[in-house]
Design an enzyme around this catalytic site. Structure first.
Site, PDB file in Angstrom:
ATOM      1  N   THR A 409       0.918  -1.141   0.000  1.00 28.43           N
ATOM      2  CA  THR A 409       0.000   0.000   0.000  1.00 28.43           C
ATOM      3  C   THR A 409       0.944   1.174   0.000  1.00 28.43           C
ATOM      4  OG1 THR A 409      -1.821  -1.099   1.135  1.00 28.43           O
ATOM      5  CG2 THR A 409      -1.637   1.243   1.535  1.00 28.43           C
ATOM      6  N   ASN A 429      -4.435  -3.265  -2.167  1.00 29.54           N
ATOM      7  CA  ASN A 429      -4.376  -4.295  -1.126  1.00 29.54           C
ATOM      8  C   ASN A 429      -3.066  -5.058  -1.184  1.00 29.54           C
ATOM      9  OD1 ASN A 429      -5.231  -5.485   1.209  1.00 29.54           O
ATOM     10  ND2 ASN A 429      -6.466  -7.043   0.215  1.00 29.54           N
ATOM     11  N   ASP A 451     -10.711  -7.442   2.249  1.00 32.46           N
ATOM     12  CA  ASP A 451     -10.823  -6.642   3.481  1.00 32.46           C
ATOM     13  C   ASP A 451     -12.216  -6.743   4.096  1.00 32.46           C
ATOM     14  OD1 ASP A 451      -8.217  -5.779   3.650  1.00 32.46           O
ATOM     15  OD2 ASP A 451      -8.552  -3.930   2.547  1.00 32.46           O
ATOM     16  N   SER A 481      -7.720  -0.287   7.278  1.00 37.92           N
ATOM     17  CA  SER A 481      -6.854   0.192   8.366  1.00 37.92           C
ATOM     18  C   SER A 481      -6.084   1.446   7.958  1.00 37.92           C
ATOM     19  CB  SER A 481      -5.832  -0.886   8.747  1.00 37.92           C
ATOM     20  OG  SER A 481      -6.484  -2.038   9.195  1.00 37.92           O
TER      21      SER A 481
HETATM   22  O1  DON Z   1      -7.253  -1.037   3.572  1.00 36.18           O
HETATM   23  C1  DON Z   1      -6.565  -1.814   4.223  1.00 36.18           C
HETATM   24  O2  DON Z   1      -6.555  -1.844   5.446  1.00 36.18           O
HETATM   25  C2  DON Z   1      -5.639  -2.764   3.493  1.00 36.18           C
HETATM   26  N1  DON Z   1      -6.151  -3.019   2.174  1.00 36.18           N
HETATM   27  C3  DON Z   1      -4.278  -2.155   3.459  1.00 36.18           C
HETATM   28  C4  DON Z   1      -3.274  -3.094   2.889  1.00 36.18           C
HETATM   29  C5  DON Z   1      -1.897  -2.758   3.263  1.00 36.18           C
HETATM   30  O3  DON Z   1      -1.601  -1.813   3.937  1.00 36.18           O
HETATM   31  C6  DON Z   1      -0.878  -3.686   2.770  1.00 36.18           C
HETATM   32  N2  DON Z   1       0.428  -3.249   3.217  1.00 36.18           N
HETATM   33  N3  DON Z   1       1.313  -3.616   3.603  1.00 36.18           N
END
Ligand code: DON
Length: 598
Positions: A409, A429, A451, A481
């Protein structure tokens, strides 16, 4: 470079999570979570039009001394794209378009046109703080049990692999919205650096190469993905190989020409839907045509005189950070030795992660007791169970298990010379999302459907669980998150955020505490992290986060400690000192990003 272990872990969590829900309901019934009365420092999400909402009581704007602009992002070419747009007369919001679009090209493992995210904005002229929710939405044909077989069992990898795992993207809609409503420059101009990078290419770098090795097999199953990122014989290219993305350049051109319609309607939309359906997905042209970003009121909190502005649902990040700060506000942290201070922060994390699984979801679909969860009374109830000399076992309140989040991300922070600011965390994601690219589009699709709580109590790739509030429903946004945040004190401010799955929340919490303790931007981004989120009942920490003395002391208090095999996060921070006008921009040394001040 590893992605979290996948679906087989799920079954073993189910009973534990049902216990979690029972335990939380039990504690609510006991009154540990108290009432709506008393000060409520966080404004609940509502459906009032953004423009008519009152701003919180703390001042949102200050007479700004002359200061420099700054950008911190996960990759130098993306920071440079933003700088080019600021230099051309754009504001922070134009630069946000340029940086996001450039990241879609040069950091395709982490975000892109096929994904979405949250843009937290501050407009200096009138003090407006607003969040642009560009989170992906479930397709209209999505259903609660779409990733379960006839026996009700989770179909392995169905929510992370292939087009069925992809939700309707939000990022292209955010580009048009940001440019039209908040920017100064035409969208076409702000997209130019990204179009150039996609057309002319950029050199492959080590982190991206590692991601390609990880995802290679999946990529080989998507000819368009393989054509862009692998050699003709299917190998991972050498470092420095030029990655060109002509189809992505073409899609960006369509958005530059026709705004969001260039993506959500017309030939690109037709190619996206055809590609998705051929790969087993359920998108329709109507799903794409109906996508809209939503302006949401951010969450506002106060911690020892600092004003915190953070992401509201469908992000869980703001509520968890504010909850933890509310708990900590009852302790005089500097009074304690370092081990006890860390113990108290860990105990606050433990409690702040607790409610996420049960209550939070898409505010357009579920009613959430946000005001209660973020109230000082509620925090006092949680605080009362914390001892300064002893860890509280999580066994009574199990809930969440996860693995260290990596860099799948991305976050960037921007401050322009007029004081406008952006904290944006955007994602597809997991690494390269699904790895699937609908033919001719150049767009890697997200796997953000994972998610959702795909089966009540079953953890997702980050080990996060949820109940009905985060169940799949047509057109719903999954809980996130991602925690883009502003921290403002009478002396200055910080713009902060990071990737890292569920670890994002604890990283932003530590970053906030570190800023308020006087650390510089460079110190904040390199700070070694520690993390606790109920279950496993373990403090996960990066090497260097705890001294030998702290390790002994924490173990003596009953904490179980686990050193992480690798670093995690990729925090991007800008700080601004109101008195001196000094601006600092820092990019996490765990990555190869750059913070520019000019
Ligand atoms: O929105 C979320 O919480 C996740 N899709 C975020 C994914 C994420 O941070 C992956 N990173 N390392």
């Amino acid at each position: 470079m590893t992605e979290p272990a996948s679906a087989p872990r799920r079954a073993q969590h189910i009973s534990r999570v049902l216990v979690t829900i029972a335990a939380n309901v039990f504690s609510m019934a006991l009154g540990l979570t108290v009432s709506m009365a008393g000060p409520v420092p966080v404004a609940p999400a509502d459906d009032t039009p953004a423009a008519s909402r009152a701003q919180p009581p703390l001042p949102a704007t200050r007479a700004a001394p002359a200061h420099q602009a700054a950008i911190a992002s996960a990759y130098p070419l993306a920071s440079q794209a933003g700088q080019d747009i600021l230099a051309a007369g754009g504001n922070a919001f134009d630069a946000a378009v340029a940086v996001s679009a450039a990241l879609a090209v040069v950091e395709p493992s982490s975000s892109g046109l096929g994904g979405g995210g949250f843009y937290l904005l501050h407009r200096q002229a009138d003090g407006l703080d607003i969040m642009i929710d560009a989170r992906e939405k479930a397709p209209g044909a999505a259903s609660r049990d779409m990733y379960l077989d006839k026996g009700g069992n989770v179909i392995e990898n169905a929510s992370i692999d292939g087009a069925l795992a992809a939700a309707i993207p939000g990022e292209p809609a955010a580009f048009e919205y940001l440019a039209r409503k908040y920017g100064k420059l035409p969208l076409r101009q702000s997209l130019q650096p990204a179009i150039r990078l996609a057309r002319d290419g950029f050199p492959l770098y080590a982190r991206l190469q590692g991601g390609l090795r990880f995802k290679r097999e999946r990529m080989l199953r998507s000819p368009d993905t393989a054509k862009v990122f692998l050699t003709p014989d299917g190998a991972v290219p050498e470092l420095g190989a030029i990655i060109k993305q002509p189809d992505l350049a073409h899609t960006l051109e369509a958005i530059a020409d026709r705004g969001a319609k260039g993506f959500y309607a017309g030939p690109i939309a037709a190619d996206l839907v055809a590609g998705v359906r051929a790969d087993g997905g359920i998108w329709t042209l109507q799903d794409l045509a109906a996508y809209r970003v939503i302006e949401r009121k951010p969450l506002f909190g106060e911690y020892h005189g600092a004003r915190i502005v953070s992401a509201s649902p469908p992000s869980s990040g703001g509520i968890a950070v504010l909850d933890a700060l509310n708990i900590l506000s009852g302790f005089d942290l500097p009074r304690y030795d370092s081990a006890t201070r860390k113990h108290l922060i860990i105990e606050a994390m433990r409690r702040a992660y607790r409610d996420r699984a049960i209550y939070l979801g898409d505010p357009d679909f579920v009613k959430m007791p946000l005001a209660q969860l973020a109230s000082m009374d509620y925090a006092a109830g949680q605080r009362s169970s914390i001892r300064t000399d002893k860890a509280m076992p999580s066994a009574m309140l199990p809930g969440i298990e996860t693995e260290p989040g990596g860099t799948q991300t991305t976050h960037f922070s921007i401050l322009d010379a007029n004081g406008n600011r952006v904290a944006a965390t955007i994602s597809i994601n997991l690494f390269f999302g699904t790895g699937f690219m609908p033919p001719k589009t150049g767009v890697l699709l997200n796997n953000t459907m994972d998610d959702f709580s795909i089966k009540p109590g079953t953890p997702n790739e980050f080990g996060l669980v949820g109940a009905a509030a985060n169940a799949i429903a047509p057109h719903k946004r999954s809980l996130s998150s991602m925690t883009p945040t502003f921290v403002e004190t009478p002396k200055g401010l910080m713009i902060v955020g990071s990737p890292g799955g569920s670890y994002i929340i604890s990283m932003v919490l530590l970053g906030t505490l570190n800023y308020l303790e006087g650390m510089s931007a460079a110190e904040i981004v390199k700070y070694p992290h520690y993390h606790h989120q109920y279950l496993p009942d373990v403090v996960d920490y990066e090497r260097g986060a705890l001294t030998d003395g702290e390790i002994n002391a924490l173990q003596g208090m009953g904490h179980t400690l686990q050193v992480s095999g690798r670093p995690w996060g990729n925090m991007q921070v800008i700080t601004w000192d109101f008195a001196t006008g000094k601006v600092e921009a820092a990019s996490d040394p765990r990555g190869e990003g750059v913070g520019l001040v000019y």
